[in-house]
Design a protein around this motif. Structure first.
Motif, PDB file in Angstrom:
ATOM      1  N   LEU A  89      40.730  34.263  47.185  1.00 38.44           N
ATOM      2  CA  LEU A  89      40.365  34.408  45.776  1.00 38.44           C
ATOM      3  C   LEU A  89      41.534  34.002  44.882  1.00 38.44           C
ATOM      4  CD1 LEU A  89      38.390  37.754  45.378  1.00 38.44           C
ATOM      5  CD2 LEU A  89      37.648  35.486  44.643  1.00 38.44           C
ATOM      6  N   GLY A  90      41.237  33.213  43.874  1.00 39.11           N
ATOM      7  CA  GLY A  90      42.268  32.751  42.960  1.00 39.11           C
ATOM      8  C   GLY A  90      43.019  31.538  43.461  1.00 39.11           C
ATOM      9  N   ALA A 119      50.172  30.209  42.073  1.00 40.27           N
ATOM     10  CA  ALA A 119      48.960  29.398  41.921  1.00 40.27           C
ATOM     11  C   ALA A 119      47.723  30.222  41.592  1.00 40.27           C
ATOM     12  CB  ALA A 119      48.709  28.599  43.202  1.00 40.27           C
ATOM     13  N   LEU A 120      47.833  31.539  41.560  1.00 40.61           N
ATOM     14  CA  LEU A 120      46.657  32.390  41.383  1.00 40.61           C
ATOM     15  C   LEU A 120      45.986  32.164  40.031  1.00 40.61           C
ATOM     16  CD1 LEU A 120      48.126  35.686  42.850  1.00 40.61           C
ATOM     17  CD2 LEU A 120      46.317  34.297  43.875  1.00 40.61           C
ATOM     18  N   ASN A 121      44.671  32.002  40.062  1.00 37.58           N
ATOM     19  CA  ASN A 121      43.895  31.710  38.863  1.00 37.58           C
ATOM     20  C   ASN A 121      42.926  32.857  38.569  1.00 37.58           C
ATOM     21  OD1 ASN A 121      42.415  30.583  36.766  1.00 37.58           O
ATOM     22  ND2 ASN A 121      41.173  29.298  38.122  1.00 37.58           N
ATOM     23  N   GLY A 122      43.309  33.722  37.622  1.00 37.84           N
ATOM     24  CA  GLY A 122      42.456  34.848  37.282  1.00 37.84           C
ATOM     25  C   GLY A 122      41.188  34.455  36.562  1.00 37.84           C
ATOM     26  N   ASN A 123      41.145  33.238  36.024  1.00 36.71           N
ATOM     27  CA  ASN A 123      39.954  32.766  35.320  1.00 36.71           C
ATOM     28  C   ASN A 123      38.950  32.079  36.246  1.00 36.71           C
ATOM     29  OD1 ASN A 123      40.765  33.663  32.746  1.00 36.71           O
ATOM     30  ND2 ASN A 123      42.069  31.863  32.480  1.00 36.71           N
ATOM     31  N   ARG A 158      44.950  42.103  41.717  1.00 32.62           N
ATOM     32  CA  ARG A 158      44.075  43.071  41.053  1.00 32.62           C
ATOM     33  C   ARG A 158      43.157  42.265  40.155  1.00 32.62           C
ATOM     34  NH1 ARG A 158      46.881  47.839  40.029  1.00 32.62           N
ATOM     35  NH2 ARG A 158      45.091  48.851  39.063  1.00 32.62           N
ATOM     36  N   LEU A 159      41.876  42.518  40.220  1.00 33.28           N
ATOM     37  CA  LEU A 159      40.901  41.715  39.491  1.00 33.28           C
ATOM     38  C   LEU A 159      40.702  42.221  38.070  1.00 33.28           C
ATOM     39  CD1 LEU A 159      40.523  40.773  42.398  1.00 33.28           C
ATOM     40  CD2 LEU A 159      38.091  40.597  41.970  1.00 33.28           C
ATOM     41  N   ARG A 160      41.810  42.508  37.406  1.00 32.93           N
ATOM     42  CA  ARG A 160      41.776  42.921  35.999  1.00 32.93           C
ATOM     43  C   ARG A 160      41.326  41.749  35.141  1.00 32.93           C
ATOM     44  NH1 ARG A 160      47.337  42.283  37.264  1.00 32.93           N
ATOM     45  NH2 ARG A 160      47.631  44.506  37.637  1.00 32.93           N
ATOM     46  N   ALA A 161      40.902  42.029  33.916  1.00 28.24           N
ATOM     47  CA  ALA A 161      40.476  40.975  33.003  1.00 28.24           C
ATOM     48  C   ALA A 161      41.676  40.118  32.618  1.00 28.24           C
ATOM     49  CB  ALA A 161      39.841  41.589  31.764  1.00 28.24           C
ATOM     50  N   GLY A 162      41.425  38.822  32.407  1.00 24.55           N
ATOM     51  CA  GLY A 162      42.488  37.913  32.005  1.00 24.55           C
ATOM     52  C   GLY A 162      42.969  37.053  33.149  1.00 24.55           C
TER      53      GLY A 162
END
Length: 412
Positions: A89-90, A119-123, A158-162
């Motif tokens: 994920l991400g 490289a993590l992409n929260g969007n 953590r799959l927080r918003a943003g």
């Protein structure tokens, strides 16, 4: 007291959070069937109090402060947020589109030192989808690099918003051992084990192999110092037994990821306190290393005293898509094949944190308020997350598949 209904409270809570000073809001979840994960049975009619992103108390029929914002769980199950113990994920959006993949290093000068966290992409569309399915955390790990047997370092998210979903970087060093994994670079799995041993011996003697750069050596030093575990992505029984032997000889902590045939080596895994992260949905021999795959593997490992966590949702094709739904469905399949219900819940909440670190995923005072309110049994695929709370804040469960469904619902 303001009463909110799960699933319709996101905007109201967001407005309240903006209007109130940071840390001033008290949130109360009432009439919850609360799986605290500190006992094998849920707390009936529980009141969960949350303040400043932390759980204050969990009590049966507890009192609600007059200034609290209340969410009525209406007797439905409430659990800690789910954690997928092995995903990408991400890191990967579409596995067949290289432009959307950030899961591996192609640089020969960077293998063990490759760090996925930047490289993590929260969007990512897939992050929002997983969050809507009750996932609040995960371990995102790298694919194999150009230097066998290394992949790089995984990160807790953590799959927080943003866009910022990084929780903790560099939590484990990943290697891959197995048939077909390094055909051109190493050949036999015996060579793969030799290269791994030579790398550790070289770093210990301060003479690392020329294939390793300075960042690679630094990570291996952390491994030898016991600061991080070695996550060995492998499936065949002989390799799993070799991994246990390797852990004892090198005096390092090892975690098995994959472990299709781990059930055949329960005695050595239990004795060595080696945890296994497996895909509970997997029961087909996708390779010659997985001929012993079976659906009751988790139950066999659990009975033997091996710590089990679930991940790898979607199998080899997709390690990100449906990372929440497939995780729940897999846990349900494990229950159907002999794993006790409470143990299945542990495998998707408590155990991933126990394996990778980063705190405890329980509903008890002082713990982070990562909580999901369900409209039914969370291990049933037809169940939905009515409300997802991360760090004490209710987050949106909107996602692209749902938006497309609404857009074309009445299309002719």
């Amino acid at each position: 007291m303001k009463i909110l209904i799960p699933g319709h409270a996101t905007l109201a809570l967001a407005a309240l959070a903006l209007a109130a000073p940071a840390g001033a809001q008290t949130l109360a979840i009432v009439h919850a069937k609360a799986w605290t994960m500190t006992a094998p049975d849920p707390v009936p009619d529980a009141t969960i109090l949350i303040e400043s992103g932390r759980i204050i108390s969990v009590t049966a029929a507890g009192a609600v402060p007059p200034d609290a914002t209340v969410i009525d769980a209406a007797g439905k199950p409430v659990t800690p947020g789910l954690i997928n113990a092995a995903t990408q994920l991400g890191l990967v959006e579409v596995s067949a589109a290289s432009a959307t993949r950030d899961d591996r290093s192609l640089a020969h000068s960077l293998s063990a030192g490759f760090d996925v966290s930047a490289a993590l992409n929260g969007n990512s569309v897939l992050v929002a989808l997983a969050r809507a399915d009750g996932l609040t955390g995960a371990l995102s790990f790298p694919s194999k690099s150009e230097v066998p047997p290394f992949g790089g370092q995984g990160s807790l998210i953590r799959l927080r918003a943003g866009s910022d979903i990084l929780d903790r970087a560099n939590v484990a060093l990943f290697v891959t051992i197995g048939g077909g994994a390094w055909d051109k670079e190493a050949g036999s799995r015996a060579v793969q084990w030799q290269l791994l041993r030579a790398a550790l011996d070289g770093v210990r003697a301060k003479k690392p192999p020329t294939a390793l750069g300075a960042q690679d050596s630094a990570v291996l030093s952390r491994l030898l110092a016991g600061e991080i575990p070695l996550a060995i992505n492998t499936d065949r029984e002989s390799d799993i037994r070799q991994a246990a032997k390797f852990a004892a000889e090198e005096r390092i902590r090892v975690v098995i990821v994959g472990g299709a045939e781990a059930w055949r080596a329960t005695e050595v895994l239990a004795a060595a306190h080696i945890a296994v992260v497996l895909d509970p949905e997997s029961n087909l021999p996708n390779s010659f290393d997985e001929l012993g795959n079976r659906l009751d593997a988790a139950a066999i490992l659990d009975r033997a005293g091996v710590t089990v966590a679930f991940g790898l949702s979607g199998g080899a094709i997709e390690l990100s898509y449906n990372a929440g739904l497939a995780l729940r469905q897999g846990a349900g399949l494990a229950v159907a094949n002999g794993l006790p219900y409470y143990r299945a819940l542990q495998a998707i909440t408590v155990n991933p944190r126990a394996i990778w670190g980063g705190g405890s995923a329980t509903l008890e005072p002082g713990k982070a308020a990562d909580i999901v309110i369900w409209d039914g049994d969370p291990l049933e695929p037809s169940t939905n997350a009515r409300s997802v709370i991360i760090d004490g804040v209710q987050v949106s469960t909107d996602n692209r598949p749902r938006a497309l469904t609404e857009r074309y619902r009445d299309a002719r």
